[in-house]
Every structure is written in C-alpha cells, then in structure tokens.
Design a protein around this motif. Structure first.
Motif, PDB file in Angstrom:
ATOM      1  N   LYS A  29     -14.144  -8.741 -10.966  1.00 34.01           N
ATOM      2  CA  LYS A  29     -12.843  -8.093 -10.780  1.00 34.01           C
ATOM      3  C   LYS A  29     -12.656  -7.652  -9.339  1.00 34.01           C
ATOM      4  O   LYS A  29     -11.586  -7.815  -8.754  1.00 34.01           O
ATOM      5  CB  LYS A  29     -12.698  -6.898 -11.715  1.00 34.01           C
ATOM      6  CG  LYS A  29     -12.505  -7.276 -13.159  1.00 34.01           C
ATOM      7  CD  LYS A  29     -12.427  -6.038 -14.038  1.00 34.01           C
ATOM      8  CE  LYS A  29     -12.367  -6.415 -15.506  1.00 34.01           C
ATOM      9  NZ  LYS A  29     -12.361  -5.237 -16.384  1.00 34.01           N
ATOM     10  N   ILE A  30     -13.696  -7.080  -8.765  1.00 34.15           N
ATOM     11  CA  ILE A  30     -13.628  -6.652  -7.363  1.00 34.15           C
ATOM     12  C   ILE A  30     -13.429  -7.867  -6.456  1.00 34.15           C
ATOM     13  O   ILE A  30     -12.609  -7.845  -5.536  1.00 34.15           O
ATOM     14  CB  ILE A  30     -14.900  -5.869  -6.965  1.00 34.15           C
ATOM     15  CG1 ILE A  30     -14.947  -4.542  -7.712  1.00 34.15           C
ATOM     16  CG2 ILE A  30     -14.946  -5.634  -5.455  1.00 34.15           C
ATOM     17  CD1 ILE A  30     -16.248  -3.791  -7.561  1.00 34.15           C
ATOM     18  N   SER A  31     -14.146  -8.926  -6.737  1.00 31.18           N
ATOM     19  CA  SER A  31     -14.016 -10.150  -5.953  1.00 31.18           C
ATOM     20  C   SER A  31     -12.609 -10.726  -6.057  1.00 31.18           C
ATOM     21  O   SER A  31     -12.034 -11.166  -5.051  1.00 31.18           O
ATOM     22  CB  SER A  31     -15.046 -11.168  -6.437  1.00 31.18           C
ATOM     23  OG  SER A  31     -14.996 -12.321  -5.676  1.00 31.18           O
ATOM     24  N   ASP A  32     -12.027 -10.719  -7.246  1.00 28.67           N
ATOM     25  CA  ASP A  32     -10.658 -11.197  -7.428  1.00 28.67           C
ATOM     26  C   ASP A  32      -9.666 -10.349  -6.640  1.00 28.67           C
ATOM     27  O   ASP A  32      -8.735 -10.879  -6.021  1.00 28.67           O
ATOM     28  CB  ASP A  32     -10.271 -11.194  -8.904  1.00 28.67           C
ATOM     29  CG  ASP A  32     -10.987 -12.260  -9.712  1.00 28.67           C
ATOM     30  OD1 ASP A  32     -11.550 -13.203  -9.102  1.00 28.67           O
ATOM     31  OD2 ASP A  32     -11.006 -12.144 -10.960  1.00 28.67           O
ATOM     32  N   ARG A  36      -7.175 -11.701  -3.689  1.00 28.98           N
ATOM     33  CA  ARG A  36      -5.714 -11.515  -3.713  1.00 28.98           C
ATOM     34  C   ARG A  36      -5.238 -10.813  -2.454  1.00 28.98           C
ATOM     35  O   ARG A  36      -4.202 -11.169  -1.885  1.00 28.98           O
ATOM     36  CB  ARG A  36      -5.292 -10.732  -4.950  1.00 28.98           C
ATOM     37  CG  ARG A  36      -5.315 -11.543  -6.224  1.00 28.98           C
ATOM     38  CD  ARG A  36      -4.580 -10.838  -7.355  1.00 28.98           C
ATOM     39  NE  ARG A  36      -4.986  -9.474  -7.585  1.00 28.98           N
ATOM     40  CZ  ARG A  36      -5.947  -9.089  -8.424  1.00 28.98           C
ATOM     41  NH1 ARG A  36      -6.611  -9.993  -9.117  1.00 28.98           N
ATOM     42  NH2 ARG A  36      -6.248  -7.820  -8.577  1.00 28.98           N
ATOM     43  N   GLU A  37      -5.971  -9.811  -2.011  1.00 32.76           N
ATOM     44  CA  GLU A  37      -5.585  -9.067  -0.809  1.00 32.76           C
ATOM     45  C   GLU A  37      -5.626  -9.958   0.430  1.00 32.76           C
ATOM     46  O   GLU A  37      -4.777  -9.842   1.300  1.00 32.76           O
ATOM     47  CB  GLU A  37      -6.486  -7.849  -0.608  1.00 32.76           C
ATOM     48  CG  GLU A  37      -6.215  -6.727  -1.582  1.00 32.76           C
ATOM     49  CD  GLU A  37      -4.824  -6.140  -1.446  1.00 32.76           C
ATOM     50  OE1 GLU A  37      -4.377  -5.889  -0.309  1.00 32.76           O
ATOM     51  OE2 GLU A  37      -4.168  -5.934  -2.483  1.00 32.76           O
ATOM     52  N   LYS A  40      -2.503 -12.244   0.742  1.00 33.75           N
ATOM     53  CA  LYS A  40      -1.188 -11.642   0.923  1.00 33.75           C
ATOM     54  C   LYS A  40      -0.654 -11.944   2.314  1.00 33.75           C
ATOM     55  O   LYS A  40      -1.370 -11.908   3.295  1.00 33.75           O
ATOM     56  CB  LYS A  40      -1.250 -10.122   0.750  1.00 33.75           C
ATOM     57  CG  LYS A  40      -1.265  -9.678  -0.675  1.00 33.75           C
ATOM     58  CD  LYS A  40      -1.132  -8.179  -0.765  1.00 33.75           C
ATOM     59  CE  LYS A  40      -1.135  -7.709  -2.193  1.00 33.75           C
ATOM     60  NZ  LYS A  40      -1.065  -6.254  -2.279  1.00 33.75           N
ATOM     61  N   ASP A  41       0.606 -12.239   2.352  1.00 26.72           N
ATOM     62  CA  ASP A  41       1.302 -12.485   3.600  1.00 26.72           C
ATOM     63  C   ASP A  41       2.399 -11.435   3.706  1.00 26.72           C
ATOM     64  O   ASP A  41       3.188 -11.251   2.773  1.00 26.72           O
ATOM     65  CB  ASP A  41       1.896 -13.896   3.581  1.00 26.72           C
ATOM     66  CG  ASP A  41       2.524 -14.293   4.894  1.00 26.72           C
ATOM     67  OD1 ASP A  41       2.831 -13.406   5.716  1.00 26.72           O
ATOM     68  OD2 ASP A  41       2.718 -15.496   5.106  1.00 26.72           O
ATOM     69  N   TRP A  42       2.458 -10.745   4.832  1.00 22.90           N
ATOM     70  CA  TRP A  42       3.455  -9.682   4.978  1.00 22.90           C
ATOM     71  C   TRP A  42       4.862 -10.204   4.728  1.00 22.90           C
ATOM     72  O   TRP A  42       5.720  -9.475   4.236  1.00 22.90           O
ATOM     73  CB  TRP A  42       3.357  -9.033   6.357  1.00 22.90           C
ATOM     74  CG  TRP A  42       3.694  -9.974   7.486  1.00 22.90           C
ATOM     75  CD1 TRP A  42       2.839 -10.767   8.189  1.00 22.90           C
ATOM     76  CD2 TRP A  42       4.986 -10.242   8.017  1.00 22.90           C
ATOM     77  NE1 TRP A  42       3.509 -11.505   9.121  1.00 22.90           N
ATOM     78  CE2 TRP A  42       4.845 -11.205   9.039  1.00 22.90           C
ATOM     79  CE3 TRP A  42       6.267  -9.779   7.729  1.00 22.90           C
ATOM     80  CZ2 TRP A  42       5.909 -11.692   9.771  1.00 22.90           C
ATOM     81  CZ3 TRP A  42       7.340 -10.271   8.467  1.00 22.90           C
ATOM     82  CH2 TRP A  42       7.148 -11.216   9.481  1.00 22.90           C
TER      83      TRP A  42
END
Length: 80
Positions: A29-32, A36-37, A40-42
């Motif tokens: 879960k932490i790895s996922d 995801r972070e 992310k593209d601003w």
C-alpha cells in the motif's frame, strides 16, 4: 531547528519505522501511494480556468505580446 535538518530527521524516522514493518500488504500500500504521487502532474490538478489562462499567456508570448518585468511590477504595485 532549520527546515533541512527537520526534513533529514523525518526521513530517518520513516526509514527506521519502515524497516520494522513485516506486513507485506501494508508495504505494498505504501509503495502504491508512492507510485501514485510520483506520477502526479501539476497540470492535472489545476482548474480549467487556470489552464485557459496559461494557454492564453503562451499564445500571447508566441505572438510577441510580452511586457517587461518592470511593467508587471507597476501593474501589481510591488516595489523593490
């Protein structure tokens, strides 16, 4: 304590804490979350109005409709 030192201390705390975790599903879960972070593209997080404003600014720049920095300071009232 300065910010850089606080950041380094927080990283060390997290590394130490993570090294004690034995639950594979929790680690996944932490790895996922990290994955995801990183993806992310601003630009995906701004509003349509902000995107349109950026596009308008790019179009104006491409057309040579630019103002010097001094003009922006004059418009927005910031002084050195």
């Amino acid at each position: 304590m300065n910010t850089d030192l606080q950041i380094q201390n927080k990283k060390l705390e997290l590394i130490q804490w993570l090294s004690t975790i034995e639950d594979l599903s929790f680690l996944e879960k932490i790895s996922d979350l990290i994955s995801r972070e990183r993806k992310k593209d601003w630009a995906d997080e701004i509003s349509d109005v902000e995107k349109q404003s950026i596009e308008k600014g790019i179009a104006q720049a491409n057309e040579g409709k630019l103002n010097p920095h001094s003009k922006a300071r004059e418009i927005y009232g910031k002084r050195p």
